[in-house]
Enzyme design. Sequence first.
Site, PDB file in Angstrom:
ATOM      1  N   LEU A 553       0.822  -1.211   0.000  1.00 48.96           N
ATOM      2  CA  LEU A 553       0.000   0.000   0.000  1.00 48.96           C
ATOM      3  C   LEU A 553       0.856   1.261   0.000  1.00 48.96           C
ATOM      4  CD1 LEU A 553      -2.897  -0.932   2.460  1.00 48.96           C
ATOM      5  CD2 LEU A 553      -2.885  -1.007  -0.035  1.00 48.96           C
ATOM      6  N   ASN A 554       2.104   1.143   0.429  1.00 50.54           N
ATOM      7  CA  ASN A 554       3.002   2.302   0.383  1.00 50.54           C
ATOM      8  C   ASN A 554       3.270   2.758  -1.044  1.00 50.54           C
ATOM      9  OD1 ASN A 554       3.432   2.632   3.195  1.00 50.54           O
ATOM     10  ND2 ASN A 554       4.901   0.927   3.195  1.00 50.54           N
ATOM     11  N   ASN A 555       3.050   1.867  -2.018  1.00 51.60           N
ATOM     12  CA  ASN A 555       3.295   2.223  -3.423  1.00 51.60           C
ATOM     13  C   ASN A 555       2.420   3.383  -3.883  1.00 51.60           C
ATOM     14  OD1 ASN A 555       5.190   0.187  -3.679  1.00 51.60           O
ATOM     15  ND2 ASN A 555       3.696  -1.320  -4.435  1.00 51.60           N
ATOM     16  N   ASP A 572      -9.295   5.635  -5.506  1.00 55.82           N
ATOM     17  CA  ASP A 572      -9.436   4.182  -5.598  1.00 55.82           C
ATOM     18  C   ASP A 572     -10.176   3.807  -6.879  1.00 55.82           C
ATOM     19  OD1 ASP A 572      -8.144   3.927  -3.227  1.00 55.82           O
ATOM     20  OD2 ASP A 572      -9.935   3.499  -2.027  1.00 55.82           O
ATOM     21  N   CYS A 660      -3.888   1.425   6.457  1.00 59.78           N
ATOM     22  CA  CYS A 660      -3.566   2.678   7.162  1.00 59.78           C
ATOM     23  C   CYS A 660      -2.627   3.633   6.423  1.00 59.78           C
ATOM     24  CB  CYS A 660      -2.948   2.399   8.539  1.00 59.78           C
ATOM     25  SG  CYS A 660      -3.947   1.381   9.609  1.00 59.78           S
ATOM     26  N   ASP A 662      -3.363   5.868   4.242  1.00 56.79           N
ATOM     27  CA  ASP A 662      -4.007   7.181   4.210  1.00 56.79           C
ATOM     28  C   ASP A 662      -4.058   7.813   5.602  1.00 56.79           C
ATOM     29  OD1 ASP A 662      -5.712   5.207   5.061  1.00 56.79           O
ATOM     30  OD2 ASP A 662      -7.431   5.852   3.861  1.00 56.79           O
TER      31      ASP A 662
END
Length: 738
Positions: A553-555, A572, A660, A662
């Site tokens: 998700l850091n991408n 999204d 998390c 965001d």
Amino acid sequence: MAASTWRRLLRSASFLYLFSSILLLGSVAFLFSYVTFSPFSSVYPSSSLDSSALGCQPDGEGSWSIGVFYGDSPLSLKPIEEWNLWRNGSAAWPVANPVVTCRSLSDIGVPSNFVADPFLFIQGETFYLFFETKNSITLQGDIGAAMSNDQGATWQQLGIVLDEEWHLSYPYVFTENNQIYMMPEGSRKGDLRLYRAIEFPLKWKLEKIIINKPLVDSFMIKHQGKYWIFGSDFSSSGARKNGELEIWYADSALGTWKPHKKNPIHNTDKSFGARNGGGPFLYQGHLYRPGQDCGGTYGRSVRLFKVNTLTTEEYEEVEVPLGIEKPVKGINAWNGMRYHQLDVHQLPSDKWVAVMDGDRVPSGEVTLRKLKGYIAYAGAVVLVILLGVMLSMIKCVLPLSRCLPIAGKRSDVFQAERRLFFYYKLGSVFTHLSRIGSFFEGRINLKSWSGRFVTVMIILVAAVLTCFGTSFTYGGNGAAEPYMLKGHYSQFTILTMTYDARIWNLKMFLKHYSSCSSVREIVVVWNKGSPPEISELEYHVPVRIRVEKKNSLNNRFNIDPLIKTRAVLELDDDIMMTCDDVERGFKVWRENPQRIVGFYPRLAGGNPLRYHDEKYARSEGGYNMILTGAAFIDHEMAFSSYWSSKAKPGRDMVEKLFNCEDVLLNFLYVNSSASRAVQYVKPAWAIDTSKFSGVAISQNTQAHYNARSECIQRFTDLYGNLAGNKWSFNSRIDGWDV
């Protein structure tokens, strides 16, 4: 007696039926409007009847505006946004077309419905722009002017510089013998006039009537030792409107003008490009003439012609490619439906600059749309009356003796012979209508299934026609227009993260959002699996698939130097909103580029701190987080902060929980800002398409919320508490955050 008559009327079955029908269809129209029309302000909101409010009215001639283009060649021009010119004062990163609109003039107290027919005049480093503006009050064309000291990125409006008692347009400006002249179209006056600047660019004086013919869209050029005027005379015998072109020549600009031997040079189909579409220009020794293609609608496009032969006895031109990419966003693009004038000039740097007008709707769109609406309403009324007659609720017998004065003194009849003849004709029509009504009367029996079915079907058709009528009459042209800020439009990049199981969502996402007006590019962060081929996708802006090395998700917040805009909409791939909602969010972000501006508010509250949804936030009267699944950010500021050494513990937790990212960005924004860090914008509606495709990432809501609460508590220890930074809803004057 009159009172008793009214009482009988109000109690009659016909009145009750018609009143009920009006109430029913009125409710249908209201519900349809509530569901389909945006509840928020229009592109040009105004709270008072000032000059700005009077401008930019719907106009049958269109909603023309003006854009700037640059290129290394006049045959290869790109819009100003492609040149990446930034203006900090208006948060235009980059400046985007159009650069002059009806709003530009209306804001300085000159009500304008549209601006069109642009011509440039360049003095040193200063650009002067002359154009037609249609006055919103008089509905007459006047000549406006603007100036730019930054090569067309920013324009200072100078107001109206030429106003006559008749319509003016096409203000072709040129120099001759150290004088500056303007030759606007004023064909309604019946001649072609030349004006000289006495205080350039604001004051002009009539110099001479040079041709006593109502020439349309004319320009003058000195070429090969002679002066030439190209123009169209649609009033001449046999001339085909928008398909005729004439040439005149003289030994001087103020001399005696003679017609070309082969006049009319063109008298052909209106789509050919015979009518001039801008000023001529020289390139590599050749003369070029822009022409208008008016096929299908007036001013549909510009066609470019290279002049091979121009003498007093011969003329030959051939079409060459225009060199400007056609817009692909339809009505959402400022020039999506038509563009009909191009004016090109070479700069001292050897680069080329051009101005072009454009419109997002075809000619007569407002009139045609309202006509369709009225026809739909009329159809609904006819069905209501027909159903009333068939149910015997309405008696279709017209009392002619009460409606028409067909009896009277013989002297009156002779004195009003024509009027009486009309009355007899009208009486004949009423008689036929009465017979038709008698034929349909009582045809429906509500006690039978067939009668009920027919009644329901007629009501449904009337309701559908009412919806169509409401949409056409009050729904506007359907365009999701961008919002100007401090005289500029701008663009942003959409960044979405997805993987191989969500191809269906991605295809729908790209097709929809790539048509939004201010979208420059869409970057797809591919997290897992094999990415699709670009050829498999449908889109209207450049799409770049960025394949990541691992599923993280850091991408989402990886630093990307290829992004050309400062604003990024993190969105999204399973969220569908209207383009108007996106444009409103972009405007709010441009007002507050240091904030996260988005559409999903959340609240971190309680003791211990826990993650709460929008419903809870509203019950508590405020929010302190904005989800970056649908939010605008300054990507340079956000991404650098996210990948700072300070944020590493937070990124590690994102990796651990696969959640998390965001929430972490919200904490980083609050921690680095002494002022407000988040801003909510309410969408008209939003749909989660993952519910239809069955590939939602967070399917267990409670577990998802628990993980986020854990993140909030950990991030509070690392970066400080954001619970005190709560912001209330409904804080904007425009109501966009209700």
